[in-house]
Design a protein around this motif. Structure first.
Motif, PDB file in Angstrom:
ATOM      1  N   CYS A 144       0.746  -1.092   0.083  1.00 24.00           N
ATOM      2  CA  CYS A 144       0.064  -0.178  -0.024  1.00 24.00           C
ATOM      3  C   CYS A 144       0.767   1.188   0.064  1.00 24.00           C
ATOM      4  O   CYS A 144       0.505   2.101  -0.910  1.00 24.00           O
ATOM      5  CB  CYS A 144      -1.041   0.035   1.289  1.00 24.00           C
ATOM      6  SG  CYS A 144      -1.446  -1.545   1.745  1.00 24.00           S
ATOM      7  N   ASP A 153      -2.192  -7.672  -6.176  1.00 22.87           N
ATOM      8  CA  ASP A 153      -2.730  -6.516  -5.201  1.00 22.87           C
ATOM      9  C   ASP A 153      -2.955  -5.185  -6.325  1.00 22.87           C
ATOM     10  O   ASP A 153      -2.676  -4.954  -7.204  1.00 22.87           O
ATOM     11  CB  ASP A 153      -1.346  -5.955  -4.610  1.00 22.87           C
ATOM     12  CG  ASP A 153      -1.783  -5.232  -3.186  1.00 22.87           C
ATOM     13  OD1 ASP A 153      -3.509  -5.233  -2.907  1.00 22.87           O
ATOM     14  OD2 ASP A 153      -1.357  -4.750  -2.410  1.00 22.87           O
ATOM     15  N   HIS A 192      -4.587  -0.944  -5.522  1.00 23.03           N
ATOM     16  CA  HIS A 192      -5.133   0.078  -4.696  1.00 23.03           C
ATOM     17  C   HIS A 192      -5.975   0.973  -5.535  1.00 23.03           C
ATOM     18  O   HIS A 192      -5.287   1.539  -6.545  1.00 23.03           O
ATOM     19  CB  HIS A 192      -4.121   0.762  -3.956  1.00 23.03           C
ATOM     20  CG  HIS A 192      -3.386  -0.060  -2.998  1.00 23.03           C
ATOM     21  ND1 HIS A 192      -2.248  -0.933  -3.058  1.00 23.03           N
ATOM     22  CD2 HIS A 192      -3.838  -0.419  -1.625  1.00 23.03           C
ATOM     23  CE1 HIS A 192      -1.852  -1.925  -1.970  1.00 23.03           C
ATOM     24  NE2 HIS A 192      -2.628  -1.551  -1.250  1.00 23.03           N
ATOM     25  N   HIS A 199      -8.353  -1.345  -0.767  1.00 19.15           N
ATOM     26  CA  HIS A 199      -7.136  -2.573  -1.082  1.00 19.15           C
ATOM     27  C   HIS A 199      -7.909  -3.610  -1.832  1.00 19.15           C
ATOM     28  O   HIS A 199      -8.999  -4.090  -1.004  1.00 19.15           O
ATOM     29  CB  HIS A 199      -6.598  -2.915   0.040  1.00 19.15           C
ATOM     30  CG  HIS A 199      -6.068  -1.717   0.924  1.00 19.15           C
ATOM     31  ND1 HIS A 199      -4.702  -1.670   1.167  1.00 19.15           N
ATOM     32  CD2 HIS A 199      -6.721  -0.660   1.933  1.00 19.15           C
ATOM     33  CE1 HIS A 199      -4.598  -0.553   2.041  1.00 19.15           C
ATOM     34  NE2 HIS A 199      -5.615   0.060   2.263  1.00 19.15           N
TER      35      HIS A 199
HETATM   36 ZN    ZN Z   1      -3.030  -2.250   0.334  1.00 21.66          ZN
END
Ligand code: ZN
Ligand code: ZN
Length: 587
Positions: free
Chosen positions: A282, A331, A333, A462
């Motif tokens: 993040c 991942d 964001h 997220h």
């Molecule tokens: Zn994250």
């Protein structure tokens, strides 16, 4: 469990049966090992365990003797007798038996002057019950294995021997369960990972740090290409960011304070530099967001990466590829306005659903994790939490997806939706998540220029749609028991010439297939044909193409699939057929 441990008994009859069998186990152990000290013995999924200090450790070869003593006690029809003793009496009873763990539990866990105990013959346990009425009700049980466990889960306390067992109402159900365990063991990803040479774990590298072998790495590459291409098509921007950052970055994000137990110690250098292996991606993506002043026109901004994360999981919890100390997370964001939040959560769920469909994750359910009332555990104020929780719940409801609400399992910075799946042993784990975060945008002072020219704060989501590559891989190995769909299989076709005379045409076939990016292995060994076919089957290769005199003459290939169906077709037809199957990622 009901022995003054940490969980409450649910009163489920199976749980009662299993917990009673745990008492039976402890009764048998104290007869066979009078010096043994017993810790706690709860019912768990499909069975029970009991923790003992044997003085010197025992092994699995000692289990049959314990089990036969349990059987003898079961046949003896000994009642489970409930007694409520004055505290002092209870202390004396356990003192007399030298059961220091129970004394400690009474001191720490029992309030007031009354102590609830259960007696089965000579055996006495600190317990709230409930229990079956007699040992003869315990008709179908088996001890399964031993493991190490610390007293009260504390590494500074004595290490105990945990004996696991299973118990069922009838011998038939026990048999069925033992068969299921046998099947699960065959599918176990650690075993298949070894047998199929997909990955290895080596002590010299360290536990929890698996090495992807060529065939495993091929599968991972295919997964990553699939994931990244799909995300790009859905408007994600893929970046690459480093595995380390200055520790200060995680002080600012709050991880250094709230997540420290999973983080590696920082690397400190003489010039004062402090670098940290990143536990999450993040903060890096936030820095990417802040490389320019963003406008409302840029939002939603979806920054994605298959990024390596480092978490120092306890060695006892590590398991093959499922729980590791370094993993690559699919991942992303998403930075958006509060008005865009719901749509973004929905599209993140939709992407996860799409990945599940293609990958064959057929059975999963949603868990909505919210905060509980524990103080100082959560960042941010109550109203923000309520807002985020409502957005997640509404997204799921608007998509008609049922979910389970669990208070207290949220991330420290916001509530989340987890996709829960089972492994081959039907153990539940989280495969992917969608989390709303009102906190990090504040901590990093994120902003965008709104339509009216003012500066506003974006909301951050997220999201991991396919989860960590390692965990996904462990899941897929067990899901397919190694028989991966053609697009994922490291070897899509094995070509087996019948004799050396057919080698030349076999190489031509291989070359033609490789030109279409099909992964081919030419098995030119001078083994018998059926042996070569059997070897390909052991590796669960989707197609075996046999090349002999007839094929050399006709320019055809004789193809056999995993189901054993054979077909004879021109080489070009086979190339188009398998290419289409791969391109469409058919299962
Ligand atoms: Zn994250
Ligand atoms: Zn009990």
């Amino acid at each position: 469990m009901s022995d003054y441990g940490d969980h409450e008994s649910t009163g489920d009859p199976l749980e009662k049966l299993r917990h009673s069998t745990a008492h039976l186990l402890a009764a048998a152990v104290t007869e066979l090992y009078p010096e043994a000290k017993y810790g706690i013995g709860p019912a768990v999924q499909d069975g029970f365990y009991y923790d003992f200090d044997f003085g010197k450790p025992i092994s699995e070869s000692d289990l049959p003797a314990i089990e036969s003593r349990m059987r003898r006690l079961a046949q003896a029809d000994i009642p489970f007798e409930h007694e409520v003793l004055p505290r002092q009496r209870a202390m004396e009873e356990f003192q007399k038996r030298g059961q220091e763990f129970k004394l400690e539990l009474i001191r720490d866990k029992v309030e007031g002057d009354e102590v609830s105990v259960y007696r089965t013959g000579q055996f006495l346990d600190l317990c709230r019950g409930p229990h079956v009425s007699s040992t003869k009700d315990l008709k179908a049980f088996k001890l399964l294995r031993v493991a190490g466990a610390y007293w009260r889960g504390d590494e500074k306390r004595p290490q105990l021997t945990r004996i696991y067992g299973t118990a069922w109402p009838t011998p038939k159900e026990l048999d069925e369960y033992l068969k299921f365990l046998e099947e699960a063991a065959k599918r176990d990803h650690k075993k298949l990972g070894r047998d199929l040479k997909l990955f290895t774990v080596d002590d010299r590298v360290g536990p929890g740090l698996p090495l992807w072998l060529p065939d495993g790495a091929t599968i991972r590459r295919e997964l990553e290409r699939f994931i990244v291409d799909e995300e790009l098509a859905r408007g994600y921007l893929h970046v690459r960011t480093p595995d380390v950052a200055r520790l200060d970055l995680y002080r600012q994000s709050g991880h250094a304070q709230l997540y420290a137990e999973y983080m590696y110690p920082p690397m400190k250098f003489e010039d004062g530099e402090e670098l940290e292996l990143r536990p999450v991606n993040c903060p890096h993506h936030i820095v990417v967001y802040q490389t320019e002043l963003r406008s409302y026109r840029d939002l939603p901004l979806r920054i994605a990466e298959i990024g390596n994360n480092w978490r120092y999981e306890r060695s006892g919890t590590l398991a093959g590829m499922n729980r590791v100390r370094s993993f690559a997370l699919n991942d992303a964001h998403i930075f958006c306005t509060p008005e865009q939040l719901m749509d973004e959560v929905r599209s993140a769920i939709d992407l996860a659903l799409y990945f599940s469909k293609v990958l064959g994750i057929d059975e999963f359910w949603y868990q909505l994790s919210t905060r509980d009332d524990v103080k100082d555990k959560w960042l941010g104020d109550e109203a923000q939490w309520q807002e985020a929780q409502a957005a997640l719940a509404e997204a799921l409801e608007s998509m008609g997806q049922p979910y389970k609400l669990v208070a207290g399992e949220a991330a420290f910075y916001g509530p989340k939706i987890d996709f829960q799946v089972y492994d081959a042993h039907r153990r539940e784990f989280t495969n992917s998540t969608v989390q709303v975060d009102f906190q990090l945008p504040q901590r990093f002072d994120l902003e965008y220029v709104a339509e009216d020219g003012t500066r506003k704060r974006p909301v951050m989501v997220h999201r991991g749609a396919a989860g960590a590559m390692e965990r996904l891989f462990s899941y897929l190995i067990e899901r397919y028991a190694g028989a991966f769909p053609t697009w994922l299989h490291p070897t899509q076709v094995v070509i087996t010439p019948i004799a050396d005379a057919h080698l030349e045409f076999a190489s031509e076939v291989a070359k033609r297939l490789r030109a279409s990016r099909v992964r081919v292995h030419l098995d030119g060994r001078s083994e018998r044909l059926d042996r070569k076919i059997r070897d390909a089957k052991l590796k669960k290769v989707p197609y075996v193409a046999v090349v002999g005199g007839k094929e050399v003459e006709s320019g055809h290939v004789n193809v056999q699939n995993r189901a054993g169906e054979k077909s004879d077709m021109p080489l070009e037809s086979f190339v188009s057929m398998i290419s289409a199957e791969i391109a469409e990622r058919r299962r």
